[in-house]
Design a protein around this motif. Structure first.
Motif, PDB file in Angstrom:
ATOM      1  N   GLU A 169       0.816  -1.210   0.000  1.00 45.03           N
ATOM      2  CA  GLU A 169       0.000   0.000   0.000  1.00 45.03           C
ATOM      3  C   GLU A 169       0.856   1.270   0.000  1.00 45.03           C
ATOM      4  N   HIS A 170       2.070   1.212   0.548  1.00 56.57           N
ATOM      5  CA  HIS A 170       2.892   2.408   0.644  1.00 56.57           C
ATOM      6  C   HIS A 170       3.568   2.752  -0.685  1.00 56.57           C
ATOM      7  N   ARG A 171       4.109   3.966  -0.750  1.00 55.63           N
ATOM      8  CA  ARG A 171       4.749   4.428  -1.984  1.00 55.63           C
ATOM      9  C   ARG A 171       6.072   3.704  -2.224  1.00 55.63           C
ATOM     10  N   ASN A 190       1.888   1.651  -3.898  1.00 61.45           N
ATOM     11  CA  ASN A 190       0.643   2.434  -3.930  1.00 61.45           C
ATOM     12  C   ASN A 190      -0.541   1.543  -4.333  1.00 61.45           C
ATOM     13  N   SER A 191      -0.478   0.293  -3.932  1.00 65.34           N
ATOM     14  CA  SER A 191      -1.546  -0.658  -4.245  1.00 65.34           C
ATOM     15  C   SER A 191      -2.699  -0.477  -3.260  1.00 65.34           C
ATOM     16  N   GLN A 292      -2.046   5.952   5.549  1.00 60.42           N
ATOM     17  CA  GLN A 292      -2.180   5.942   4.094  1.00 60.42           C
ATOM     18  C   GLN A 292      -1.728   7.271   3.488  1.00 60.42           C
ATOM     19  N   SER A 296       1.660   6.755   1.371  1.00 62.64           N
ATOM     20  CA  SER A 296       1.318   6.433  -0.018  1.00 62.64           C
ATOM     21  C   SER A 296       0.947   7.699  -0.777  1.00 62.64           C
ATOM     22  N   ASP A 297       0.666   7.542  -2.062  1.00 62.66           N
ATOM     23  CA  ASP A 297       0.317   8.680  -2.925  1.00 62.66           C
ATOM     24  C   ASP A 297      -1.100   8.534  -3.478  1.00 62.66           C
ATOM     25  N   ARG A 298      -2.008   8.001  -2.659  1.00 66.08           N
ATOM     26  CA  ARG A 298      -3.361   7.745  -3.132  1.00 66.08           C
ATOM     27  C   ARG A 298      -4.172   9.020  -3.314  1.00 66.08           C
TER      28      ARG A 298
END
Length: 334
Positions: A169-171, A190-191, A292, A296-298
């Motif tokens: 999940e992370h960048r 970034n999943s 998140q 991450s880059d969500r």
């Protein structure tokens, strides 16, 4: 709300001292900083704080400037490091059976780790979630957990096995790391999930088992330990909420139904532990949202989906109410 300390077998830090020295750190000093010492690591079955292990891995990665510290630690693992669970998994007739045993008993190894199997046609996702009671990063812990899972599956399914993909999940890291070399397959950052995507046929294939008598003894031992595990209602419901949130179906009624009780019983049990369903849901959303956004880059819509909101505007309104600023402002502040 009462705090319930989660523990993990000290075997999770097998090889830590050697790796720390290899990257220029003093392992004893790093352990002391998080309230641990070398004596805690002598017996692999010694329970130690999951918060302390998470902090140790994050501190070590930052101090050594090694972005894949947790993954490098996983590279030193074998299936046998899982203790009695490894005997049950090794005897399983298929990889799927082995993983189902892992999902059943994982909380005896690591009370903060939630492992689930999800089917998607000809693909199977083995999803990993780490449950922590704060908003700090779990990047190193999740990479170690996924790395250990990969190592275990490689031993069970053979050296020629390859997953479809490995997801985080992370960048992505800023520099060169061992991710692609270690996993030997596509790695996605970034999943929407942490875990490993496999071909269903690989997990269904028959495999030669191990010592069935040893596995039978190990399973009896694990079932007895599981029945005697003193797990709080709050922690159990945290696991269910984290599992249900991305599907947008996380209400008190649905969680109660999943646990086989009615809503009033659920609320009564939580009240006995000085919390409520709504309070627990808000705490978990705050923890997950902060991780998140920081790691991450969500987009706003992706974050809304992951946290079970009906729209990005609903998530934005909730975030501003609980954090006192917009998502973009909070991200900049971090």
């Amino acid at each position: 709300m009462q705090r319930y300390m989660l523990t993990i077998r000290s075997a999770s830090l097998t090889g830590y001292a050697d790796l720390a020295r290899h990257v220029g750190l003093d392992p004893a000093r790093m352990l002391r900083r998080v309230g641990l010492n070398a004596r805690d690591l002598v017996d692999p079955d010694t329970p130690i704080s999951t918060d302390a292990v998470r902090e140790l891995l994050e501190n070590s990665a930052a101090a050594a400037n090694v972005e894949d510290f947790g993954l490098q630690l996983a590279m030193r693992r074998r299936l046998s490091n899982l203790g009695p669970i490894s005997a049950v998994m090794s005897e399983a007739p298929t990889g799927r059976d082995a993983l189902e045993s892992l999902c059943r008993y994982i909380r005896l190894i690591n009370a903060s780790l939630l492992t689930r199997i999800e089917d998607y046609g000809d693909a199977v996702l083995i999803r990993e979630n780490i449950l922590m009671s704060d908003k700090n990063s779990v990047r190193q812990s999740i990479e170690m957990a996924v790395g250990v899972l990969y190592r275990s599956m490689e031993e069970l399914l053979g050296p020629n096995w390859r997953p479809r993909s490995v997801c985080f999940e992370h960048r992505p890291p800023d520099g060169a790391t061992c991710h692609k070399t270690f996993f030997r397959s596509a790695v996605e950052f970034n999943s929407s999930v942490n875990g490993i995507v496999c071909h269903a046929k690989d997990l269904a294939a028959y495999r030669a088992g191990g010592d069935s008598q040893m596995a039978l003894y190990a399973r009896r031992f694990l079932d007895q330990a599981l029945s005697g595990a003193n797990e709080s209602t709050t922690h159990t419901i945290r696991q269910v909420i984290v599992a249900m949130l991305p599907n947008g179906r996380c209400t008190a009624d649905q969680v109660a139904r999943h646990l086989g009780v009615d809503r009033r019983t659920l609320q009564r049990r939580l009240s006995a532990e000085e919390t409520s369903f709504s309070a627990l849901l808000q705490v978990i959303r705050c923890e997950l949202a902060s991780r998140q956004i920081r790691d991450s880059d969500r987009s706003l819509s992706e974050l809304a989906d992951l946290l079970g909101f009906s729209s990005s505007s609903a998530f934005a309104f909730w975030f501003r109410k609980h954090f006192g600023m917009t998502v973009s402002n909070w991200r900049e502040a971090q």
